[in-house]
Design a protein around this motif. Structure first.
Motif, PDB file in Angstrom:
ATOM      1  N   ARG A 274      25.132  29.010 136.745  1.00 15.52           N
ATOM      2  CA  ARG A 274      25.028  29.650 135.944  1.00 15.52           C
ATOM      3  C   ARG A 274      26.222  28.412 134.637  1.00 15.52           C
ATOM      4  O   ARG A 274      26.928  28.227 134.841  1.00 15.52           O
ATOM      5  N   GLU A 277      27.177  31.419 128.795  1.00 13.88           N
ATOM      6  CA  GLU A 277      26.727  32.859 129.047  1.00 13.88           C
ATOM      7  C   GLU A 277      25.922  33.270 127.591  1.00 13.88           C
ATOM      8  O   GLU A 277      25.024  34.069 127.331  1.00 13.88           O
ATOM      9  N   GLY A 341      21.626  29.267 129.035  1.00 18.10           N
ATOM     10  CA  GLY A 341      22.119  29.039 130.209  1.00 18.10           C
ATOM     11  C   GLY A 341      22.369  28.602 131.420  1.00 18.10           C
ATOM     12  O   GLY A 341      22.890  29.179 132.110  1.00 18.10           O
TER      13      GLY A 341
END
Length: 559
Positions: A274, A277, A341
């Motif tokens: 990831r 965000e 993301g």
């Protein structure tokens, strides 16, 4: 932002300026001032095009934005094209004017444009733009239903990174089913585009659209035969490398064969990295990364952040893909993205930022707008090099996006994205050469489907498409085929350049960056061959050249 960007110019604003240039005396002594004033008018036209297109792409369901853009396309752009053609003829007829070094290539391009121009093609180009707008509306409004959720295609594609294979398959099939729902309309749109493009080529005296488009793209440094040579080199030297890596992936995943939904997943079953965000986090980290690479680049990225020149988040009714456009009067770029993301999103932003830095570097006040753009091939060297030049600054300790433990994986995924992209670029390019120069006049959608499927099997022998052929054969319904014909192998050519820039940076980062920025500053004042050389690279299409760069990449996997 200034009013230069906020305002769209109509024909009543532009017509008096074109008329003034058309009617004034023009001798060799008058040419510099004539060119400067003409360049300023074309900048206003470019500002308007970028502004109105940006509004449409931000919300493809905005009928007012669509109406304004189509009014520009139908009423302003055709008149401007006609007026510009008249000015080109006047300029090229001037006796005694000798262009300087920075203008010689510009004059060659203007002459090629003038030779290609046919008034009867203007309404056909308007119609083609309208058809591409239809494509953008259909694809921009697409949603994907996955496990009870309604997602945009980029959001769904991010789930192809899921370690759970069954989940990935559901997502992949949902994406294909969503696309299948509009494929009939996309078939119709492309056949209409193909008819228009063939007619435009014939109107200009060309036997096929490929050769017409070649001149329209001002490809002076290489030929269709060179493109075919690169397609063969990719088949011979890149496809085996990809197949070896895919076989290792298959073994690691312990599956009998790799299916399309396996290709983006981690071979070891790890969760996807990831990267951020929300896009504000991506923007902030990118600012720090660019500043570490070069303070000048960091400042330029902040100009975009602070000036409303970034639109990066994915949302419904937003035009697909990512791109950089430019507002030429101020010499500033605008970045459009659909980021959700993933680690790949970060590298795509770096890619588009490379285009943006090119805009900043080439938009010097003394450089006429006609001489700013270098052509797609070197524009992509600028962007793709940035994906690689930023690699040393991606860790959080450097102010970047990723935990240090993830950096080797990020680097490997970046390299994989290059080697797996090249075969796809060859497929799309080979397909377009066939469509535009070889396919029969009465080519059918079924012919397009079968040609695409055969090429996918040839260049992706490591992927098991059995039982999925009805989906795979529609893969040609791709953005560039509709809106940017014969613009795709440019990316492959550019990767060969970008890898050479990166190879130089691994030896001497500062020297390589200096060469890179200097090459960007040249804009379109030098030939493609010269721009490659300025960046420390060589323009070549043969198997030996491609093979040497693949050997370099193999070494980087182990570095």
């Amino acid at each position: 932002m200034t009013n230069t960007i906020e305002r769209a110019y109509g024909w009543p604003d532009l017509e008096p300026r074109y008329l003034s240039l058309r009617e004034r005396p023009l001798t060799a002594e008058d040419v510099p001032a004539f060119l400067r004033e003409w360049s300023d008018v074309e900048k206003l036209l470019g500002d308007t095009d970028a502004l109105l297109r940006r509004a449409v792409d931000r919300n493809t369901a905005d009928e007012d934005a669509e109406r304004a853009y189509l009014t520009f396309v139908r009423e302003v752009r055709p008149r401007a094209q006609q007026a510009s053609q008249e000015l080109k003829r006047r300029l090229l007829a001037v006796e005694g004017y000798v262009p300087g070094e920075d203008e010689a290539l510009m004059f060659r391009k203007l002459r090629a444009d003038a030779e290609l121009f046919r008034e009867e093609n203007i309404p056909l180009e308007v119609e083609a733009t309208g058809l591409f707008n239809e494509y953008s509306k259909l694809t921009g409004g697409l949603t994907v239903d996955v496990d009870g959720e309604t997602l945009t295609p980029p959001q769904a594609q991010a789930r192809l990174l899921n370690p759970d294979r069954a989940s990935r398959e559901r997502v992949w099939r949902a994406l294909q089913e969503a696309s299948a729902g509009i494929s009939g309309e996309l078939d119709r749109i492309f056949l209409e585009l193909l008819r228009l493009r063939r007619t435009m080529a014939r109107n200009a005296g060309f036997a096929n659209y490929r050769d017409y488009r070649w001149q329209q793209l001002r490809r002076f440094d290489y030929t269709p035969e060179d493109s075919a040579s690169l397609q063969r080199a990719i088949r011979a030297r890149v496809v085996p490398l990809v197949s070896r890596r895919r076989e290792a992936q298959r073994v690691s995943m312990n599956v009998p064969s790799l299916r399309p939904w396996d290709l983006r997943a981690d071979p070891l079953g790890r969760e996807p990295i990831r990267a951020f965000e929300d896009v504000s986090e991506l923007e902030e980290a990118s600012s720090r990364i660019f500043a570490r690479l070069s303070p000048r680049l960091g400042e330029q990225f902040d100009v975009m952040r602070e000036g409303g020149l970034l639109d990066l988040a994915s949302r419904r009714n937003k035009a697909p893909g990512a791109y950089c456009s430019a507002f030429p009067t101020r010499g500033v770029p605008f970045l459009h993205g659909n980021f959700v993301g993933t680690a790949r999103d970060a590298s795509v932003l770096f890619h588009e930022a490379g285009h943006a830095f090119h805009v900043f570097a080439s938009a010097r006040p003394e450089v006429l707008v006609f001489a700013r753009h270098p052509g797609a091939e070197f524009a992509e060297v600028a962007s793709q090099s940035m994906e690689l030049l930023t690699l040393p600054f991606l860790g959080r300790a450097e102010g970047g996006l990723f935990d240090e433990a993830d950096l080797p994986r990020v680097r490997e995924e970046q390299l994989d994205s290059i080697v797996t992209f090249l075969p796809f670029a060859a497929v799309l390019d080979r397909f377009q050469h066939w469509v535009y120069a070889e396919a029969p006049e009465d080519v059918r959608v079924e012919d397009l489907d079968e040609m695409w499927l055969g090429l996918m099997r040839e260049y992706h022998p490591h992927v098991d498409y059995s039982g999925l052929e009805h989906f795979v054969r529609k893969g040609w319904q791709y953005l560039h085929l509709y809106g940017y014909p014969l613009y795709y192998l440019d990316y492959a050519i550019a990767w060969l350049g970008a890898l050479q820039v990166w190879r130089g940076a691994l030896e001497d980062r500062e020297a390589a960056l200096e060469r890179y920025l200097y090459a960007l500053s040249l804009g379109g004042t030098r030939s493609l061959t010269q721009l490659f050389e300025a960046a420390g690279a060589r323009l070549a299409f043969d198997e030996g050249h491609v093979g040497a760069l693949m050997d370099f990449l193999r070494a980087q996997y182990d570095a």
